[in-house]
Design an enzyme around this catalytic site. Structure first.
Site, PDB file in Angstrom:
ATOM      1  N   SER A 121      -4.869  -5.192  -6.093  1.00 48.40           N
ATOM      2  CA  SER A 121      -4.416  -4.149  -5.473  1.00 48.40           C
ATOM      3  C   SER A 121      -5.140  -4.461  -3.973  1.00 48.40           C
ATOM      4  O   SER A 121      -5.759  -5.245  -3.250  1.00 48.40           O
ATOM      5  CB  SER A 121      -4.423  -2.748  -6.220  1.00 48.40           C
ATOM      6  OG  SER A 121      -6.693  -2.690  -5.826  1.00 48.40           O
ATOM      7  N   ASP A 122      -3.763  -3.543  -3.415  1.00 50.29           N
ATOM      8  CA  ASP A 122      -4.609  -3.286  -1.314  1.00 50.29           C
ATOM      9  C   ASP A 122      -6.427  -1.934  -1.816  1.00 50.29           C
ATOM     10  O   ASP A 122      -6.141  -1.249  -2.622  1.00 50.29           O
ATOM     11  CB  ASP A 122      -3.723  -3.271  -0.399  1.00 50.29           C
ATOM     12  CG  ASP A 122      -3.873  -3.801   0.634  1.00 50.29           C
ATOM     13  OD1 ASP A 122      -5.418  -3.802   0.520  1.00 50.29           O
ATOM     14  OD2 ASP A 122      -3.480  -3.708   1.203  1.00 50.29           O
ATOM     15  N   TRP A 123      -6.399  -2.020  -0.595  1.00 47.56           N
ATOM     16  CA  TRP A 123      -7.976  -0.947  -0.179  1.00 47.56           C
ATOM     17  C   TRP A 123      -7.692   0.229  -1.360  1.00 47.56           C
ATOM     18  O   TRP A 123      -7.230   1.102  -0.277  1.00 47.56           O
ATOM     19  CB  TRP A 123      -7.885  -1.514   0.904  1.00 47.56           C
ATOM     20  CG  TRP A 123      -9.137  -0.364   1.339  1.00 47.56           C
ATOM     21  CD1 TRP A 123      -9.768   1.067   1.459  1.00 47.56           C
ATOM     22  CD2 TRP A 123     -10.597  -0.934   1.331  1.00 47.56           C
ATOM     23  NE1 TRP A 123     -10.953   0.672   1.944  1.00 47.56           N
ATOM     24  CE2 TRP A 123     -11.682  -0.307   2.147  1.00 47.56           C
ATOM     25  CE3 TRP A 123     -11.055  -2.901   1.325  1.00 47.56           C
ATOM     26  CZ2 TRP A 123     -13.106  -1.069   2.261  1.00 47.56           C
ATOM     27  CZ3 TRP A 123     -12.561  -2.751   1.303  1.00 47.56           C
ATOM     28  CH2 TRP A 123     -13.531  -1.825   2.202  1.00 47.56           C
TER      29      TRP A 123
ATOM     30  N   SER B 179       0.975  -1.209  -0.201  1.00 48.13           N
ATOM     31  CA  SER B 179      -0.267  -0.075   0.014  1.00 48.13           C
ATOM     32  C   SER B 179       0.965   1.341  -0.121  1.00 48.13           C
ATOM     33  O   SER B 179       0.663   2.580  -0.040  1.00 48.13           O
ATOM     34  CB  SER B 179      -1.153   0.100   1.646  1.00 48.13           C
ATOM     35  OG  SER B 179      -1.689  -1.138   1.206  1.00 48.13           O
TER      36      SER B 179
ATOM     37  N   HIS C 279       1.705   0.356  -6.119  1.00 47.36           N
ATOM     38  CA  HIS C 279       0.800  -0.327  -7.279  1.00 47.36           C
ATOM     39  C   HIS C 279       0.815   0.576  -9.052  1.00 47.36           C
ATOM     40  O   HIS C 279       0.272  -0.114  -9.613  1.00 47.36           O
ATOM     41  CB  HIS C 279      -0.424   0.896  -7.076  1.00 47.36           C
ATOM     42  CG  HIS C 279      -0.950  -0.314  -5.500  1.00 47.36           C
ATOM     43  ND1 HIS C 279      -0.774  -0.719  -4.657  1.00 47.36           N
ATOM     44  CD2 HIS C 279      -1.908  -1.152  -5.592  1.00 47.36           C
ATOM     45  CE1 HIS C 279      -1.511  -1.220  -3.808  1.00 47.36           C
ATOM     46  NE2 HIS C 279      -2.169  -2.077  -4.435  1.00 47.36           N
TER      47      HIS C 279
END
Length: 745
Positions: A305-307, A274, A283
């Protein structure tokens, strides 16, 4: 006409040949992926790359006072209009397994109404058991598992977590965390397997072995997800989601090997860091996501991906000038699925990018193929629905027994002056402190709720430390008063008066439950209120047993020297209260060892595998408790360290053996630890590195020979050109207090 024939052919194969296809080979799956991809529209493909949270399709939030409710119209919109390929999360508390079945069944029923009947893959953070299923077995957190130094326990936790998560109808677990825990301030330290590359790699891959077995389509297995690729765990200021500065060599030496171990163990999905490394957000990092992960590590699965982190390339990181550019950057860097998670902006923007020629169809097909492949591997095309029969496997007595064993082996006896412990059961004890009578501090975050801090939601039948001790020695022998909270005096004067009338004080300090950014702190020192309370109790003259319940090593140097005994429990889970009581009273002989260095001071965070410069002149490794340390109620002696040769070639193996004897009076478990020192190298080498460990159990007077095999992988390091090499030279093997030299030609 050709497209229609292909479509009908695919549907017929999917519906009618499930028995044959359940015996699937890689070739079968690749054929099915190609066939399905060939008949998908662009919209269907981009939908597969889109992941939304359950909140997006919910009518009511789940709270302790309100039951969650799906919104059927929003669900239909997500799957029928936007072709969403994945849904995740809980909103916002754990559900009954039966309700999870209702949720998953509704989702898959809608998916079966689509043109191609592609099932949705549901993901959850089941990080220490099925954390969002009521009544599930909730194990020690990863740092506590690492404290067991027991690979079999890691396997068993993987097995049971898989069974109970799949019994909830969920086939995809965002776990294990393969970040390496080398920054003790970091609030997610407890989600890691500690500071050492070898220990974390071994425990992580054994967890995956248990969770996945040899076929993730089996009803009691699931797909794991390696988190958080890569470098997330080493923020320079210790705060969650803040920058890391990691050189290419350090990245390859310390941070990539754990992920490589997870890939080799067969984990089919990876979640992205993240934060950022060396100024490049995870990312948007083409080098790490494609050049390293795909080309070097040969990862074949898909990357999620993360949040909301693709959006944040624009809103937070400011490396993308618009939300659309953020989507382009992430997809072209190597992200296959976007955890959007609240809307369909990723879907809409990616469609535009493909139609404008800014993202090639080849990249879309690549990502979608990877996602479909995992869905096929999971057997979701054959049966995406929950199995009602599996519900009876949740929270069984057998699973609880395994949980208790794991918790018992995770407890570390760090100090025991005059062999004060184990405690006799007829002593009058005063139990006190903020962690004495709560379940949430034993479990930490990702427990029932995200932060894990809703104490009222915890199962009342489980024992706190206080309750476990009462059940062991009787209420008449136990007095309790809280004394202080985590950061405030409550009734310390009254507690002091109660303490002086006891034989022994059991002081339970530590941290409340927390997770991610809300767990950020600026000082490792235990809060002043707890330190002051401990000092007050020490003035009573009564012996104090200090029990630290924590997710990271909080500094306790001011009080450590004056207490008789110290137990450290790094979030031992739902059976942690029982395990701590078992160790205090000697019903279990402690065998936990530190998976991290326990510092003396807030900035004293030199790690065990320090470089020569870190132990030169006035520099030194001087922790309160060193990595790998942990006491027992018995004593072990090492002898007869033997090497198969004192000189080997680079490609030859070295066999190392040592005898270990229990010379005490109690049965006990010992972790035999092998360390390697490379005396001279073209790059400065650590003073020592763990290269082997084995946990054994010995009766009094019993002796065992433990053997290790070292090969060139154990001798290797990242050289001047950032490539892994083995250099000829002199090495030292250390096991216990024994050392032997050998050379490599």
């Amino acid at each position: 006409m050709k497209l229609t024939i292909l479509l009908l052919s695919f549907i017929m194969i999917t519906l009618n040949n499930s028995k044959l296809l359940s015996q699937k080979s890689d070739a079968d799956i690749e054929k099915r992926v190609r066939e399905l991809l060939s008949i998908m529209t662009l919209e269907e493909k981009v939908g597969q790359m889109t992941q939304i949270t359950i909140q997006t399709i919910s009518k009511k939030q789940g709270t302790k006072n309100q039951h969650h409710e799906l919104d059927d119209s929003k669900l239909e919109e997500a799957i029928l209009k936007y072709h969403v390929g994945s849904i995740l999360n809980v909103y916002d508390v754990a559900h009954e397994a039966e309700y999870w079945h209702e949720v998953i069944t509704k989702i898959q029923n809608i998916a079966m109404q689509t043109r191609l009947k592609i099932p949705v893959i549901y993901g959850i953070d089941a990080i220490h058991g099925a954390t969002y299923t009521k009544g599930a077995t909730l194990f020690p957190q990863a740092l506590a598992v690492a404290s067991t130094w027991n690979k079999d326990i890691a396997v068993r936790i993987g097995e049971i977590t898989s069974i109970e998560t799949r019994a909830s109808g969920i086939p995809w677990n965002f776990y294990p965390v393969m970040d390496i825990g080398r920054q003790p301030l970091w609030p997610r330290l407890w989600e890691t397997f500690g500071e050492d590359v070898f220990l974390a790699s071994e425990l992580g891959k054994n967890y995956i072995k248990g969770a996945q077995g040899d076929d993730i389509s089996k009803p009691d297995k699931l797909a794991t997800c390696l988190k958080h690729y890569v470098g997330y765990s080493f923020p320079i200021n210790g705060l969650d989601r803040t920058p890391a500065w990691i050189s290419e060599r350090m990245m390859r030496e310390y941070f990539l090997p754990t992920f490589e171990a997870g890939i080799l163990a067969g984990s089919p999905t990876i979640m992205v860091n993240s934060a950022e490394v060396d100024g490049i957000p995870g990312h948007a990092n083409y080098h790490l996501l494609t050049q390293v992960l795909r080309n070097e590590l040969k990862f074949k699965g898909f990357v999620v991906s993360d949040w909301e982190d693709i959006k944040r390339l624009h809103t937070r990181d400011r490396v993308a000038s618009s939300p659309k550019e953020a989507v382009r950057m992430a997809v072209m860097a190597g992200v296959d699925m976007s955890m959007v998670p609240y809307d369909y902006s990723f879907y809409e923007l990616l469609l535009e990018l493909v139609r404008e020629g800014k993202v090639p169809m080849k990249r879309i097909d690549e990502a979608v193929s990877r996602i479909l492949r995992v869905k096929f591997q999971l057997g979701l095309f054959e049966n995406p629905f929950p199995d009602k029969e599996l519900i009876k496997s949740i929270g069984t007595e057998q699973h609880t027994t395994a949980n208790l064993k794991a918790a018992q082996e995770s407890i570390i006896l760090a100090k025991n002056d005059d062999d004060f412990l184990p405690l006799q059961k007829d002593k009058k004890v005063f139990i006190t402190g903020p962690t004495a009578n709560m379940l949430s501090p034993l479990n930490g975050g990702w427990t029932i709720t995200w932060q894990g801090n809703e104490e009222s939601l915890y199962p009342q039948e489980k024992n706190t430390i206080l309750e476990a001790i009462k059940s062991k020695v009787g209420e008449s022998n136990v007095k309790f008063m809280e004394g202080c909270s985590f950061d405030t005096d409550i009734n310390s004067n009254d507690a002091y008066m109660e303490a002086i009338n006891s034989d022994v004080i059991i002081l339970c300090l530590g941290e409340p439950a927390y997770c991610e950014t809300p767990g950020n702190i600026y000082d490792l020192t235990l809060p002043k209120a707890q330190i002051d309370y401990a000092k007050k109790l020490l003035h009573s003259g009564k012996p104090v047993i200090l029990v630290m319940v924590e997710g990271r090593p909080r500094v306790i140097t001011e009080i450590a020297k004056d207490v008789k005994s110290i137990l450290v429990a790094f979030l031992p889970g739902m059976e942690g209260g029982n395990a701590i009581a078992d160790v205090i009273y000697g019903d279990v002989n402690p065998s936990g060892k530190f998976p991290v260095t326990y510092p003396k001071s807030p900035n004293g965070i030199t790690l065990y595998d320090y470089k020569p410069l870190e132990n030169f002149d006035s520099n030194k490794y001087d922790p309160l408790f060193p990595f790998g340390f942990g006491l027992s109620y018995t004593k072990f002696e090492y002898s007869n360290l033997q090497l198969s040769s004192d000189k080997i070639k680079v490609n030859e193996n070295l066999i190392v053996s040592v005898d270990v004897e229990n010379v005490g009076k109690l049965k006990g478990k010992e972790v035999v630890q092998l360390y390697l020192t490379d005396l001279y190298g073209s790059v400065s080498r650590p003073n020592k590195q763990l290269k082997g460990f084995e946990k054994i159990e010995l009766n009094p007077g019993e002796r065992k020979t433990v053997s290790f095999t070292l090969d060139k992988s154990h001798l290797s390091f990242i050289g001047l050109d950032n490539k892994r090499i083995v250099e000829p030279g002199e090495f030292i093997i250390t096991i216990g207090d024994l050392k032997k030299n050998f050379s490599v030609e």
